[in-house]
Design a protein around this motif. Structure first.
Motif, PDB file in Angstrom:
ATOM      1  N   THR A 274      13.476 -26.268  12.773  1.00  0.00           N
ATOM      2  CA  THR A 274      13.847 -26.397  14.185  1.00  0.00           C
ATOM      3  C   THR A 274      14.413 -25.087  14.722  1.00  0.00           C
ATOM      4  OG1 THR A 274      14.287 -28.774  13.964  1.00  0.00           O
ATOM      5  CG2 THR A 274      15.334 -27.635  15.810  1.00  0.00           C
ATOM      6  N   ALA A 275      15.316 -24.482  13.958  1.00  0.00           N
ATOM      7  CA  ALA A 275      15.912 -23.208  14.374  1.00  0.00           C
ATOM      8  C   ALA A 275      14.848 -22.123  14.494  1.00  0.00           C
ATOM      9  CB  ALA A 275      16.987 -22.789  13.381  1.00  0.00           C
ATOM     10  N   MET A 276      13.946 -22.072  13.511  1.00  0.00           N
ATOM     11  CA  MET A 276      12.885 -21.066  13.526  1.00  0.00           C
ATOM     12  C   MET A 276      11.972 -21.244  14.738  1.00  0.00           C
ATOM     13  SD  MET A 276       9.782 -20.527  10.777  1.00  0.00           S
ATOM     14  CE  MET A 276       9.157 -22.166  11.160  1.00  0.00           C
ATOM     15  N   THR A 277      11.576 -22.493  15.003  1.00  0.00           N
ATOM     16  CA  THR A 277      10.673 -22.773  16.119  1.00  0.00           C
ATOM     17  C   THR A 277      11.290 -22.333  17.438  1.00  0.00           C
ATOM     18  OG1 THR A 277       9.707 -24.655  14.940  1.00  0.00           O
ATOM     19  CG2 THR A 277       9.417 -24.609  17.330  1.00  0.00           C
ATOM     20  N   ARG A 278      12.563 -22.623  17.621  1.00  0.00           N
ATOM     21  CA  ARG A 278      13.238 -22.266  18.867  1.00  0.00           C
ATOM     22  C   ARG A 278      13.445 -20.762  18.988  1.00  0.00           C
ATOM     23  NH1 ARG A 278      17.725 -27.220  19.257  1.00  0.00           N
ATOM     24  NH2 ARG A 278      16.161 -28.891  19.481  1.00  0.00           N
ATOM     25  N   GLU A 279      13.780 -20.125  17.892  1.00  0.00           N
ATOM     26  CA  GLU A 279      14.009 -18.687  17.923  1.00  0.00           C
ATOM     27  C   GLU A 279      12.732 -17.919  18.266  1.00  0.00           C
ATOM     28  OE1 GLU A 279      15.561 -17.819  14.088  1.00  0.00           O
ATOM     29  OE2 GLU A 279      17.540 -18.690  14.493  1.00  0.00           O
ATOM     30  N   GLN A 280      11.592 -18.468  17.895  1.00  0.00           N
ATOM     31  CA  GLN A 280      10.324 -17.778  18.105  1.00  0.00           C
ATOM     32  C   GLN A 280       9.737 -17.990  19.499  1.00  0.00           C
ATOM     33  OE1 GLN A 280       7.858 -19.258  14.906  1.00  0.00           O
ATOM     34  NE2 GLN A 280       8.671 -17.804  13.414  1.00  0.00           N
ATOM     35  N   GLU A 281      10.307 -18.896  20.287  1.00  0.00           N
ATOM     36  CA  GLU A 281       9.725 -19.240  21.584  1.00  0.00           C
ATOM     37  C   GLU A 281       9.562 -18.029  22.498  1.00  0.00           C
ATOM     38  OE1 GLU A 281       9.098 -22.937  23.234  1.00  0.00           O
ATOM     39  OE2 GLU A 281       8.219 -22.382  21.305  1.00  0.00           O
ATOM     40  N   SER A 282      10.621 -17.248  22.663  1.00  0.00           N
ATOM     41  CA  SER A 282      10.546 -16.099  23.583  1.00  0.00           C
ATOM     42  C   SER A 282       9.563 -15.054  23.074  1.00  0.00           C
ATOM     43  CB  SER A 282      11.938 -15.478  23.774  1.00  0.00           C
ATOM     44  OG  SER A 282      12.477 -15.047  22.542  1.00  0.00           O
ATOM     45  N   GLU A 283       9.533 -14.868  21.762  1.00  0.00           N
ATOM     46  CA  GLU A 283       8.599 -13.906  21.167  1.00  0.00           C
ATOM     47  C   GLU A 283       7.154 -14.361  21.369  1.00  0.00           C
ATOM     48  OE1 GLU A 283       7.452 -12.431  16.659  1.00  0.00           O
ATOM     49  OE2 GLU A 283       9.545 -12.911  17.102  1.00  0.00           O
ATOM     50  N   ARG A 284       6.915 -15.647  21.188  1.00  0.00           N
ATOM     51  CA  ARG A 284       5.557 -16.182  21.388  1.00  0.00           C
ATOM     52  C   ARG A 284       5.138 -16.056  22.850  1.00  0.00           C
ATOM     53  NH1 ARG A 284       3.717 -18.473  16.906  1.00  0.00           N
ATOM     54  NH2 ARG A 284       5.140 -19.470  15.409  1.00  0.00           N
ATOM     55  N   LEU A 285       6.070 -16.363  23.750  1.00  0.00           N
ATOM     56  CA  LEU A 285       5.747 -16.282  25.176  1.00  0.00           C
ATOM     57  C   LEU A 285       5.386 -14.851  25.567  1.00  0.00           C
ATOM     58  CD1 LEU A 285       5.529 -17.690  27.880  1.00  0.00           C
ATOM     59  CD2 LEU A 285       7.986 -17.300  28.214  1.00  0.00           C
ATOM     60  N   ALA A 286       6.138 -13.896  25.045  1.00  0.00           N
ATOM     61  CA  ALA A 286       5.855 -12.491  25.337  1.00  0.00           C
ATOM     62  C   ALA A 286       4.474 -12.095  24.817  1.00  0.00           C
ATOM     63  CB  ALA A 286       6.929 -11.596  24.721  1.00  0.00           C
ATOM     64  N   ALA A 287       4.146 -12.555  23.620  1.00  0.00           N
ATOM     65  CA  ALA A 287       2.839 -12.235  23.030  1.00  0.00           C
ATOM     66  C   ALA A 287       1.710 -12.844  23.850  1.00  0.00           C
ATOM     67  CB  ALA A 287       2.780 -12.751  21.599  1.00  0.00           C
ATOM     68  N   ILE A 288       1.917 -14.058  24.330  1.00  0.00           N
ATOM     69  CA  ILE A 288       0.905 -14.732  25.148  1.00  0.00           C
ATOM     70  C   ILE A 288       0.691 -13.973  26.459  1.00  0.00           C
ATOM     71  CG2 ILE A 288       0.483 -16.833  26.509  1.00  0.00           C
ATOM     72  CD1 ILE A 288       1.938 -18.357  24.184  1.00  0.00           C
ATOM     73  N   GLN A 289       1.789 -13.542  27.085  1.00  0.00           N
ATOM     74  CA  GLN A 289       1.680 -12.794  28.338  1.00  0.00           C
ATOM     75  C   GLN A 289       1.001 -11.443  28.126  1.00  0.00           C
ATOM     76  OE1 GLN A 289       5.949 -13.287  29.315  1.00  0.00           O
ATOM     77  NE2 GLN A 289       5.281 -14.052  31.310  1.00  0.00           N
ATOM     78  N   GLU A 290       1.281 -10.809  27.001  1.00  0.00           N
ATOM     79  CA  GLU A 290       0.659  -9.518  26.698  1.00  0.00           C
ATOM     80  C   GLU A 290      -0.852  -9.646  26.551  1.00  0.00           C
ATOM     81  OE1 GLU A 290       2.548  -7.949  23.238  1.00  0.00           O
ATOM     82  OE2 GLU A 290       4.474  -7.588  24.253  1.00  0.00           O
ATOM     83  N   ARG A 291      -1.314 -10.836  26.206  1.00  0.00           N
ATOM     84  CA  ARG A 291      -2.759 -11.056  26.068  1.00  0.00           C
ATOM     85  C   ARG A 291      -3.405 -11.408  27.408  1.00  0.00           C
ATOM     86  NH1 ARG A 291      -1.105 -13.840  21.193  1.00  0.00           N
ATOM     87  NH2 ARG A 291      -1.703 -15.879  22.032  1.00  0.00           N
ATOM     88  N   GLY A 292      -2.635 -11.281  28.502  1.00  0.00           N
ATOM     89  CA  GLY A 292      -3.201 -11.443  29.830  1.00  0.00           C
ATOM     90  C   GLY A 292      -3.105 -12.825  30.432  1.00  0.00           C
ATOM     91  N   VAL A 293      -2.366 -13.713  29.819  1.00  0.00           N
ATOM     92  CA  VAL A 293      -2.222 -15.065  30.346  1.00  0.00           C
ATOM     93  C   VAL A 293      -1.196 -15.073  31.486  1.00  0.00           C
ATOM     94  CG1 VAL A 293      -1.524 -17.449  29.808  1.00  0.00           C
ATOM     95  CG2 VAL A 293      -2.828 -16.115  28.136  1.00  0.00           C
ATOM     96  N   THR A 294      -1.528 -15.729  32.591  1.00  0.00           N
ATOM     97  CA  THR A 294      -0.602 -15.884  33.709  1.00  0.00           C
ATOM     98  C   THR A 294       0.324 -17.055  33.420  1.00  0.00           C
ATOM     99  OG1 THR A 294      -2.233 -15.052  35.292  1.00  0.00           O
ATOM    100  CG2 THR A 294      -0.405 -16.351  36.183  1.00  0.00           C
ATOM    101  N   VAL A 295       1.628 -16.802  33.385  1.00  0.00           N
ATOM    102  CA  VAL A 295       2.611 -17.838  33.043  1.00  0.00           C
ATOM    103  C   VAL A 295       3.389 -18.250  34.288  1.00  0.00           C
ATOM    104  CG1 VAL A 295       4.656 -18.412  31.686  1.00  0.00           C
ATOM    105  CG2 VAL A 295       2.814 -17.034  30.667  1.00  0.00           C
TER     106      VAL A 295
END
Length: 336
Positions: A274-295
Motif C-alpha cells: 500500500t505504501a509503495m503504491t501510493r508513493e509511486q503515484e506522482s512518479e507514475r503520473l509524471a511519466a504518463i504526462q511525459e509520454r504526451g498524455v493530456t491529464v
C-alpha cells in the motif's frame, strides 16, 4: 526368514516410509496463491512479498507458490473467489471488484464517487466497516487476513478531455464484468462494454472502444497510452482495495503458529505494498504526462457534478450492499 516375519518386516518398512513422508509433508507445506497481475505491477508484487516473508519466517516449512495472471482459473479473474472457496485455490491476493459477484458487500468500494481519497480508504478498511466486510467474506468460506491496495481507478479515452458528465456521452468505455460498473457508466451517458483485459487492448487499438478505466499503475506499466489513450482524467471515482485471504478448510489444517505467521506476514506485505503504491503515484503520473498524455484533474465543483449524476446508482446499490455497512463506511469517511 519365515513368510510371516518377512511380511512384518515389509510392513514395518512401509510404515516407516509413510511416517517419514507425513513428517516431511508437515515440515514442508506449499500453498497455491492466485493473483490477477504479475509482479510487473504492485498487485503481483504484493503476492510475491507475502511469499517471500512466509518462506523467511517459516524457515522453508511453509511456502507460498504464486500463480499470476489468473492462470489457476484459466484467465477468468471473476472465478477466483469461487475457486478459492471450493478449495481449487489455497489462497489469493484478490480484488474487491473481482470477488464482488460472490460477496456483494465488496461492492461498497465500487459505489461511484463514494470514497474520495486515501484517508477515506484507510478510515473505511481500518474501522467498523472494514470488519463488517471481513465478516462477510469469512461467512462465505474464506478467511481474510489483510488489506492491500490496487488504487483509485481513473478514466481515459481517445476522443478528448473528460471534465464533466456530458463529456462521456456516447463514449464506448471498456469495463470489468460487474453490473455496478454498467450502471455507473450508463448513468453518465456512456456506452459501457464488458470485456476481459486481453480483449480490451486490441479493441482500444482499433477504436472498437473509445476508453477504459484503471488505476495509474496499470495505465503506466501496461502502457495504455500506446493504444490510443491520449486523454486521462483523475476523478477517483472508485477504489479497489486488495485482500489477502486463505481457503477456510486449508486454514483449519494449519497449526496456530502457521496461522499467526500467515496473518502477520499478510499484514506486513499489505502495508508495504500500500505504501509503495501510493508513493509511486506522482512518479507514475509524471511519466504518463511525459509520454504526451493530456491529464485532467477535476475541481471540487466538477467532482460534485459527477457525484450528482450518479446518485441514482448509489440509491440502487446501497440496499444491495447493506444499508448498515454503507452507513458505517459513511461515518468513517465523515470522521476521518
Amino acid at each position: 526368514m519365515t513368510l510371516t516375519r518377512h511380511m512384518a518386516y515389509v510392513t514395518k518398512g512401509l510404515t516407516g516410509a509413510a511416517l517419514l513422508t507425513l513428517a516431511f509433508s508437515a515440515q514442508a507445506r506449499e500453498l497455491s496463491v492466485s493473483t490477477v497481475l504479475s509482479d510487473a505491477f504492485p498487485w503481483g508484487q504484493a503476492a510475491e512479498k507475502w511469499a517471500e516473508l512466509v518462506e523467511e519466517r517459516s524457515g522453508g516449512e511453509l511456502t507460498l507458490r504464486v500463480y499470476p495472471n489468473s492462470q489457476l482459473v484459466s484467465g477468468d479473474q471473476t472465478r477466483e473467489f469461487s475457486a478459492m472457496r471450493s478449495g481449487l485455490i489455497d489462497a489469493a491476493v484478490g480484488s474487491t471488484i473481482n470477488w464482488s459477484p460472490q460477496v456483494p458487500e465488496l461492492n461498497l468500494f465500487s459505489l461511484p464517487f463514494f470514497i474520495p481519497d486515501e484517508t477515506a480508504v484507510d478510515a473505511v478498511t481500518g474501522g467498523e466497516a472494514g470488519e463488517m466486510v471481513f465478516e462477510a467474506i469469512e461467512s462465505r468460506g474464506v478467511i481474510p487476513l489483510a488489506w492491500g491496495e490496487n488504487g483509485f481507478r481513473q478514466v481515459s479515452n481517445s476522443r478528448g478531455p473528460i471534465a464533466e458528465p456530458d463529456d462521456l456521452d456516447g463514449l464506448k468505455i471498456r469495463v470489468v464484468g460487474s453490473p455496478l460498473f454498467q450502471d455507473t457508466f450508463n448513468a453518465l451517458g456512456a456506452d459501457p462494454t464488458q470485456m476481459s483485459w486481453t480483449d480490451a487492448q486490441p479493441a482500444l487499438t482499433t477504436g472498437a472502444v473509445d476508453g477504459q478505466e484503471n488505476p495509474l499503475s496499470v495505465f503506466d506499466v501496461a502502457r495504455i497510452d500506446q493504444v490510443g489513450q491520449e486523454h486521462l482524467t483523475l476523478w477517483n471515482y472508485m477504489n479497489d482495495p486488495l485482500i489477502f485471504a486463505v481457503n477456510q478448510q486449508v486454514w483449519q489444517t494449519l497449526s496456530k503458529e502457521q496461522q499467526t505467521l500467515l496473518r502477520e506476514t499478510a499484514l506486513e506485505a499489505g502495508e508495504w505494498e500500500t505504501a509503495m503504491t501510493r508513493e509511486q503515484e506522482s512518479e507514475r503520473l509524471a511519466a504518463i504526462q511525459e509520454r504526451g498524455v493530456t491529464v485532467t484533474e477535476l475541481t471540487d465543483e466538477q467532482y460534485q457534478a459527477f457525484v450528482d449524476a450518479t446518485q441514482s446508482v448509489y440509491e440502487k446499490w446501497a440496499p444491495r450492499i447493506g444499508e448498515s455497512l454503507v452507513e458505517a463506511a459513511q461515518t468513517a469517511i465523515d470522521g476521518r
